[in-house]
Write an enzyme that holds these catalytic residues in place. Structure first.
Site, PDB file in Angstrom:
ATOM      1  N   TYR A 100      -4.203   5.785   2.004  1.00 62.07           N
ATOM      2  CA  TYR A 100      -3.248   6.625   1.262  1.00 62.07           C
ATOM      3  C   TYR A 100      -3.971   7.678   0.411  1.00 62.07           C
ATOM      4  O   TYR A 100      -3.344   8.636  -0.044  1.00 62.07           O
ATOM      5  CB  TYR A 100      -2.327   5.781   0.355  1.00 62.07           C
ATOM      6  CG  TYR A 100      -1.505   4.728   1.072  1.00 62.07           C
ATOM      7  CD1 TYR A 100      -1.356   4.744   2.456  1.00 62.07           C
ATOM      8  CD2 TYR A 100      -0.871   3.717   0.376  1.00 62.07           C
ATOM      9  CE1 TYR A 100      -0.619   3.766   3.116  1.00 62.07           C
ATOM     10  CE2 TYR A 100      -0.125   2.735   1.031  1.00 62.07           C
ATOM     11  CZ  TYR A 100      -0.013   2.767   2.400  1.00 62.07           C
ATOM     12  OH  TYR A 100       0.718   1.799   3.043  1.00 62.07           O
ATOM     13  N   HIS A 131      -5.144  -3.618   7.277  1.00 60.89           N
ATOM     14  CA  HIS A 131      -3.991  -2.708   7.353  1.00 60.89           C
ATOM     15  C   HIS A 131      -3.254  -2.780   8.691  1.00 60.89           C
ATOM     16  O   HIS A 131      -2.037  -2.728   8.751  1.00 60.89           O
ATOM     17  CB  HIS A 131      -4.460  -1.271   7.084  1.00 60.89           C
ATOM     18  CG  HIS A 131      -3.389  -0.374   6.580  1.00 60.89           C
ATOM     19  ND1 HIS A 131      -3.617   0.615   5.647  1.00 60.89           N
ATOM     20  CD2 HIS A 131      -2.070  -0.302   6.864  1.00 60.89           C
ATOM     21  CE1 HIS A 131      -2.475   1.250   5.394  1.00 60.89           C
ATOM     22  NE2 HIS A 131      -1.523   0.717   6.123  1.00 60.89           N
TER      23      HIS A 131
HETATM   24  P1  NAD Z   1      10.735   3.632   1.884  1.00 63.23           P
HETATM   25  O1  NAD Z   1      11.638   2.840   2.761  1.00 63.23           O
HETATM   26  O2  NAD Z   1      10.332   3.072   0.587  1.00 63.23           O
HETATM   27  O3  NAD Z   1      11.449   5.011   1.694  1.00 63.23           O
HETATM   28  C1  NAD Z   1      10.878   6.075   1.000  1.00 63.23           C
HETATM   29  C2  NAD Z   1      11.791   7.274   1.178  1.00 63.23           C
HETATM   30  O4  NAD Z   1      13.091   6.935   0.713  1.00 63.23           O
HETATM   31  C3  NAD Z   1      11.327   8.454   0.384  1.00 63.23           C
HETATM   32  O5  NAD Z   1      11.615   9.616   1.136  1.00 63.23           O
HETATM   33  C4  NAD Z   1      12.179   8.399  -0.869  1.00 63.23           C
HETATM   34  O6  NAD Z   1      12.402   9.673  -1.378  1.00 63.23           O
HETATM   35  C5  NAD Z   1      13.463   7.795  -0.354  1.00 63.23           C
HETATM   36  N1  NAD Z   1      14.123   6.967  -1.388  1.00 63.23           N
HETATM   37  C6  NAD Z   1      13.524   6.104  -2.238  1.00 63.23           C
HETATM   38  N2  NAD Z   1      14.455   5.542  -3.026  1.00 63.23           N
HETATM   39  C7  NAD Z   1      15.657   6.059  -2.665  1.00 63.23           C
HETATM   40  C8  NAD Z   1      16.970   5.864  -3.121  1.00 63.23           C
HETATM   41  N3  NAD Z   1      17.250   5.022  -4.110  1.00 63.23           N
HETATM   42  N4  NAD Z   1      17.978   6.562  -2.515  1.00 63.23           N
HETATM   43  C9  NAD Z   1      17.697   7.408  -1.508  1.00 63.23           C
HETATM   44  N5  NAD Z   1      16.463   7.653  -1.030  1.00 63.23           N
HETATM   45  C10 NAD Z   1      15.438   6.973  -1.623  1.00 63.23           C
HETATM   46  O7  NAD Z   1       9.483   4.060   2.782  1.00 63.23           O
HETATM   47  P2  NAD Z   1       7.921   3.981   2.795  1.00 63.23           P
HETATM   48  O8  NAD Z   1       7.271   4.643   1.664  1.00 63.23           O
HETATM   49  O9  NAD Z   1       7.572   4.399   4.150  1.00 63.23           O
HETATM   50  O10 NAD Z   1       7.609   2.406   2.677  1.00 63.23           O
HETATM   51  C11 NAD Z   1       7.446   1.773   1.433  1.00 63.23           C
HETATM   52  C12 NAD Z   1       6.005   1.366   1.216  1.00 63.23           C
HETATM   53  O11 NAD Z   1       5.592   0.475   2.255  1.00 63.23           O
HETATM   54  C13 NAD Z   1       4.997   2.520   1.334  1.00 63.23           C
HETATM   55  O12 NAD Z   1       5.023   3.374   0.225  1.00 63.23           O
HETATM   56  C14 NAD Z   1       3.724   1.745   1.516  1.00 63.23           C
HETATM   57  O13 NAD Z   1       3.275   1.207   0.293  1.00 63.23           O
HETATM   58  C15 NAD Z   1       4.192   0.650   2.464  1.00 63.23           C
HETATM   59  N6  NAD Z   1       3.953   0.986   3.885  1.00 63.23           N
HETATM   60  C16 NAD Z   1       3.060   0.221   4.567  1.00 63.23           C
HETATM   61  C17 NAD Z   1       2.795   0.479   5.895  1.00 63.23           C
HETATM   62  C18 NAD Z   1       1.812  -0.375   6.617  1.00 63.23           C
HETATM   63  O14 NAD Z   1       1.394  -0.027   7.730  1.00 63.23           O
HETATM   64  N7  NAD Z   1       1.425  -1.500   6.057  1.00 63.23           N
HETATM   65  C19 NAD Z   1       3.443   1.540   6.568  1.00 63.23           C
HETATM   66  C20 NAD Z   1       4.357   2.302   5.854  1.00 63.23           C
HETATM   67  C21 NAD Z   1       4.618   2.001   4.523  1.00 63.23           C
END
Ligand code: NAD
Length: 276
Positions: free
Chosen positions: A50, A108
């Site tokens: 990240y 990861h």
């Molecule tokens: P998420 O499902 O948390 O969604 C984030 C999106 O939703 C953003 O665009 C945000 O603006 C929007 N959002 C957040 N709160 C909202 C609300 N209350 N109403 C409307 N929209 C809202 O997606 P993410 O960031 O892809 O996943 C969460 C976390 O998971 C990541 O930040 C990361 O830490 C982790 N992650 C891990 C992997 C992995 O391979 N292990 C992959 C992707 C994400």
């Protein structure tokens, strides 16, 4: 408001809910992390890839909450790395965060080369023995990846962070994780908003006086998953955290279960070519 916790099979405890830092700008990560902690968040999920671990650590240290009361996760991106390379990567994450230990370090992604995967897992086990990390886990592992690392080392990950959302409910993988005593943690839990206007979500939201996002996050909690939504906006951090004063009914949980499409937003771990 009591924030739920989950206890790992190694005895350590983790807050069930937290903040994810994927795609958070490096120069904003510290402020967002600190804001979330001041609002009550106690779990911060980051990763080397990240590019914002320095902000993650700075936000933890700048907050008014003791380091010991905050649960910090990172992930190694270790394709093609030797045992020493992985150990050095763990130390590099600690150095970036300016922290003495991590609560949880994950591999990861699984690796195309299963032998490399086992080597990396052994390196994390050694990092735990040496106190660099308290607990060790994995991310994006299928059942066969789990079988291989557990079979070769006898050490079971405490957690498997996988993509879970209403359109990708992962019942089988959650069952596999549970059969090993592994906690499932949901990434991209809001599923890019694709279910926000689905009837089971809007109906539960209207009944409970909550937003669709809050209903979905509550659904993860009631399934027993850990959940780590991301937002860079203070008011959305607050909205996402405000899910511990209501419950979805059994009927609402059943209705949400019908939304599963097996639809990923990210790659299938068996197809993902993890570049070093
Ligand atoms: P998420 O499902 O948390 O969604 C984030 C999106 O939703 C953003 O665009 C945000 O603006 C929007 N959002 C957040 N709160 C909202 C609300 N209350 N109403 C409307 N929209 C809202 O997606 P993410 O960031 O892809 O996943 C969460 C976390 O998971 C990541 O930040 C990361 O830490 C982790 N992650 C891990 C992997 C992995 O391979 N292990 C992959 C992707 C994400």
């Amino acid at each position: 408001m009591t924030q739920p916790t989950l206890t790992f099979h190694d005895g350590h405890t983790m807050p069930q809910f937290g903040l994810g830092l994927w795609q958070v700008d490096r120069d904003k990560a510290a402020d967002i992390t600190r804001d979330a902690i001041e609002q009550g968040y106690r779990l911060i999920d980051g990763a080397w890839i990240y590019g914002n671990e320095d902000g993650q650590g700075a936000g933890v240290s700048a907050s008014s909450v003791d380091r010991a009361d905050i649960f910090v996760t990172s992930k190694v991106w270790s394709n093609g790395m030797s045992h020493d390379d992985v150990r050095n990567a763990v130390q590099a994450s600690l150095d970036k965060m300016k922290l003495d230990y991590l609560d949880l370090m994950l591999l990861h992604w699984p690796f195309q080369d299963a032998d490399v995967m086992v080597t990396a897992w052994k390196a994390l086990i050694d990092a735990r023995k040496d106190g660099q990390v308290r607990s060790v886990g994995v991310s994006n592992f299928h059942a066969h990846h789990l079988d291989r690392i557990i079979g070769d080392t006898g050490v079971v990950p405490v957690l498997n962070q996988i993509e879970v959302s209403p359109r990708l409910q992962q019942a089988e993988m959650r069952r596999v994780n549970a059969s090993h005593g592994i906690i499932t943690q949901s990434w991209t839990p809001l599923g890019q908003g694709r279910s926000f206007d689905a009837e089971p979500i809007t109906a539960a939201a209207a009944r409970a006086g909550k937003t669709p996002a809050q209903v979905i996050l509550r659904w993860h909690i009631q399934m027993g998953c850990s959940v780590i939504p991301r937002s860079t906006k203070s008011e959305r951090l607050a909205e996402n955290f405000d899910i511990f004063d209501f419950e979805l009914t059994e009927q609402e949980m059943d209705a949400i279960a019908t939304l599963d499409q097996g639809e990923r937003t990210g790659p299938d771990p068996d197809q993902f070519d993890m570049k070093a």
